[in-house]
Scaffold this active site. Sequence first.
Site, PDB file in Angstrom:
ATOM      1  N   LYS A  84       0.815  -1.228   0.000  1.00  0.00           N
ATOM      2  CA  LYS A  84       0.000   0.000   0.000  1.00  0.00           C
ATOM      3  C   LYS A  84       0.844   1.273   0.000  1.00  0.00           C
ATOM      4  O   LYS A  84       0.521   2.239  -0.693  1.00  0.00           O
ATOM      5  CB  LYS A  84      -0.938   0.018   1.211  1.00  0.00           C
ATOM      6  CG  LYS A  84      -2.044  -1.023   1.129  1.00  0.00           C
ATOM      7  CD  LYS A  84      -2.971  -0.886   2.327  1.00  0.00           C
ATOM      8  CE  LYS A  84      -3.923  -2.042   2.428  1.00  0.00           C
ATOM      9  NZ  LYS A  84      -4.853  -1.908   3.541  1.00  0.00           N
ATOM     10  N   ASP A 120      -9.699   2.673   2.898  1.00  0.00           N
ATOM     11  CA  ASP A 120      -9.620   2.035   4.225  1.00  0.00           C
ATOM     12  C   ASP A 120     -10.226   2.918   5.322  1.00  0.00           C
ATOM     13  O   ASP A 120     -10.997   2.434   6.161  1.00  0.00           O
ATOM     14  CB  ASP A 120      -8.159   1.731   4.582  1.00  0.00           C
ATOM     15  CG  ASP A 120      -7.651   0.455   3.926  1.00  0.00           C
ATOM     16  OD1 ASP A 120      -8.480  -0.417   3.578  1.00  0.00           O
ATOM     17  OD2 ASP A 120      -6.424   0.326   3.759  1.00  0.00           O
TER      18      ASP A 120
HETATM   19  N1  LIG Z   1     -10.342  -4.972   8.711  1.00  0.00           N
HETATM   20  C1  LIG Z   1      -9.684  -4.468   7.712  1.00  0.00           C
HETATM   21  O1  LIG Z   1     -10.232  -4.095   6.664  1.00  0.00           O
HETATM   22  C2  LIG Z   1      -8.213  -4.312   7.847  1.00  0.00           C
HETATM   23  C3  LIG Z   1      -7.515  -3.436   6.999  1.00  0.00           C
HETATM   24  C4  LIG Z   1      -6.145  -3.308   7.171  1.00  0.00           C
HETATM   25  C5  LIG Z   1      -5.503  -4.051   8.167  1.00  0.00           C
HETATM   26  N2  LIG Z   1      -6.223  -4.881   8.962  1.00  0.00           N
HETATM   27  C6  LIG Z   1      -5.561  -5.649  10.023  1.00  0.00           C
HETATM   28  O2  LIG Z   1      -4.841  -4.757  10.854  1.00  0.00           O
HETATM   29  C7  LIG Z   1      -3.655  -5.387  11.331  1.00  0.00           C
HETATM   30  C8  LIG Z   1      -2.448  -4.487  11.088  1.00  0.00           C
HETATM   31  O3  LIG Z   1      -2.263  -4.338   9.686  1.00  0.00           O
HETATM   32  P1  LIG Z   1      -1.173  -3.330   9.081  1.00  0.00           P
HETATM   33  O4  LIG Z   1      -1.411  -3.269   7.638  1.00  0.00           O
HETATM   34  O5  LIG Z   1      -1.149  -2.064   9.876  1.00  0.00           O
HETATM   35  O6  LIG Z   1       0.176  -4.120   9.375  1.00  0.00           O
HETATM   36  P2  LIG Z   1       1.629  -3.503   9.565  1.00  0.00           P
HETATM   37  O7  LIG Z   1       1.785  -2.232   8.815  1.00  0.00           O
HETATM   38  O8  LIG Z   1       2.567  -4.631   9.332  1.00  0.00           O
HETATM   39  O9  LIG Z   1       1.684  -3.129  11.134  1.00  0.00           O
HETATM   40  C9  LIG Z   1       1.614  -4.133  12.103  1.00  0.00           C
HETATM   41  C10 LIG Z   1       1.374  -3.493  13.463  1.00  0.00           C
HETATM   42  O10 LIG Z   1       1.226  -4.556  14.424  1.00  0.00           O
HETATM   43  C11 LIG Z   1       2.218  -4.374  15.467  1.00  0.00           C
HETATM   44  N3  LIG Z   1       2.640  -5.674  15.989  1.00  0.00           N
HETATM   45  C12 LIG Z   1       3.018  -6.752  15.271  1.00  0.00           C
HETATM   46  N4  LIG Z   1       3.328  -7.774  16.106  1.00  0.00           N
HETATM   47  C13 LIG Z   1       3.168  -7.308  17.373  1.00  0.00           C
HETATM   48  C14 LIG Z   1       3.322  -7.876  18.658  1.00  0.00           C
HETATM   49  N5  LIG Z   1       3.710  -9.149  18.811  1.00  0.00           N
HETATM   50  N6  LIG Z   1       3.025  -7.120  19.728  1.00  0.00           N
HETATM   51  C15 LIG Z   1       2.626  -5.835  19.586  1.00  0.00           C
HETATM   52  N7  LIG Z   1       2.455  -5.232  18.399  1.00  0.00           N
HETATM   53  C16 LIG Z   1       2.719  -5.961  17.298  1.00  0.00           C
HETATM   54  C17 LIG Z   1       3.334  -3.631  14.796  1.00  0.00           C
HETATM   55  O11 LIG Z   1       4.121  -3.029  15.779  1.00  0.00           O
HETATM   56  P3  LIG Z   1       5.694  -2.706  15.519  1.00  0.00           P
HETATM   57  O12 LIG Z   1       5.704  -1.430  14.705  1.00  0.00           O
HETATM   58  O13 LIG Z   1       6.221  -2.554  16.876  1.00  0.00           O
HETATM   59  O14 LIG Z   1       6.248  -3.875  14.757  1.00  0.00           O
HETATM   60  C18 LIG Z   1       2.541  -2.643  13.938  1.00  0.00           C
HETATM   61  O15 LIG Z   1       2.047  -1.578  14.721  1.00  0.00           O
HETATM   62  C19 LIG Z   1      -3.564  -6.740  10.616  1.00  0.00           C
HETATM   63  O16 LIG Z   1      -4.024  -7.727  11.475  1.00  0.00           O
HETATM   64  C20 LIG Z   1      -4.505  -6.592   9.447  1.00  0.00           C
HETATM   65  O17 LIG Z   1      -5.110  -7.816   9.086  1.00  0.00           O
HETATM   66  C21 LIG Z   1      -7.550  -5.026   8.820  1.00  0.00           C
END
Ligand SMILES: NC(=O)c1ccc[n+]([C@@H]2O[C@H](COP(=O)([O-])OP(=O)(O)OC[C@H]3O[C@@H](n4cnc5c(N)ncnc54)[C@H](OP(=O)(O)O)[C@@H]3O)[C@@H](O)[C@H]2O)c1
Length: 296
Positions: A84, A120
Amino acid sequence: MRPSGGEDPENEKDEERADLELLGILGYPLGHSLSPAMHNAALRERGIAGIYLPLEVPPPSLAGALEGLRHLPFRGANVTVPHKEAAFGLVDELAPSARKAGAVNTLQRRGGLLIGHNTDGAGFLASLAEADVDPAGRRVLILGAGGAARAVAAALVGAGAAELVLINRHAPRAQELAAELAEGGPVRAAVWEAMEEELGRAELLVNATCVGMHPRAGESPVEDLSALPQAAPVVDLVYNPRPTALLARARAMGHPVLDGLGMLVHQGALSFGIWFGEDGPVQVMRRAAVAALEAR
Ligand SMILES: NC(=O)c1ccc[n+]([C@@H]2O[C@H](COP(=O)([O-])OP(=O)(O)OC[C@H]3O[C@@H](n4cnc5c(N)ncnc54)[C@H](OP(=O)(O)O)[C@@H]3O)[C@@H](O)[C@H]2O)c1
């Protein structure tokens, strides 16, 4: 060169395909994506002859894939993890929604050019509205500082949240995002150690981390929710499993809860609207997403 048709049934098939609307999703990996099921159901419901394909593209190939899309008869495509932010810098034009989010989740192909949009944030707000949660005037605590947190936080600023607090495992990432968003509204970062204090002040909690997502379904980003006022809704952007451990815990404590399926469905319906001029059929898309999720 295109086949000329004629008597050959194979060529006739190709001619038919030329009338198909082509759509897809670019991501890597894509095994998890519910978007093909959702969008193909929407196309059927609307009587549009078309197909929405999973297009798995590893990160080094994204620029090449987008160049290919410019020349192929696609109406558009979605963009998902991990592309993205990279797509933001590779499209020909950016819609205001993409500029605001700093990322692109929807491509619209027009005259061989790619226009980047982002649905989003609006999808998130639509899912809140559907659950009768108005973020205006609320203090919101967001866990995470990745792409989802950025989209949701920017949308909440636009929707008039009274204050946004970002807490992330790696604190500098939250500080950077908060500094960036603070130009548009009251956003600040806090450290993980301040969780209890921040929960005590929150009027809406949003998990935008991937903690609790399948296959690590038993995990929760917050172990103890007791400081959170009971009226505060808890939203988890994760939608697999349903409910997540966080939402199961919150529900048991009497909080209104909402998972990420509504956001997924609404962002998809809004992308559909960008491509076809009318938003996708939300209930049909939701049923298709739930069925695809349950079939796993
Ligand atoms: N419902 C929807 O339409 C939708 C849309 C987009 C995303 N999502 C969901 O939202 C979530 C995040 O997506 P994203 O695109 O933002 O991913 P991303 O950019 O990879 O970010 C991941 C986030 O999760 C944190 N994280 C990962 N492992 C962790 C742990 N063990 N403990 C604490 N924090 C942790 C990361 O923290 P650090 O920076 O410290 O690594 C970061 O803040 C995913 O589960 C995704 O499926 C849902």
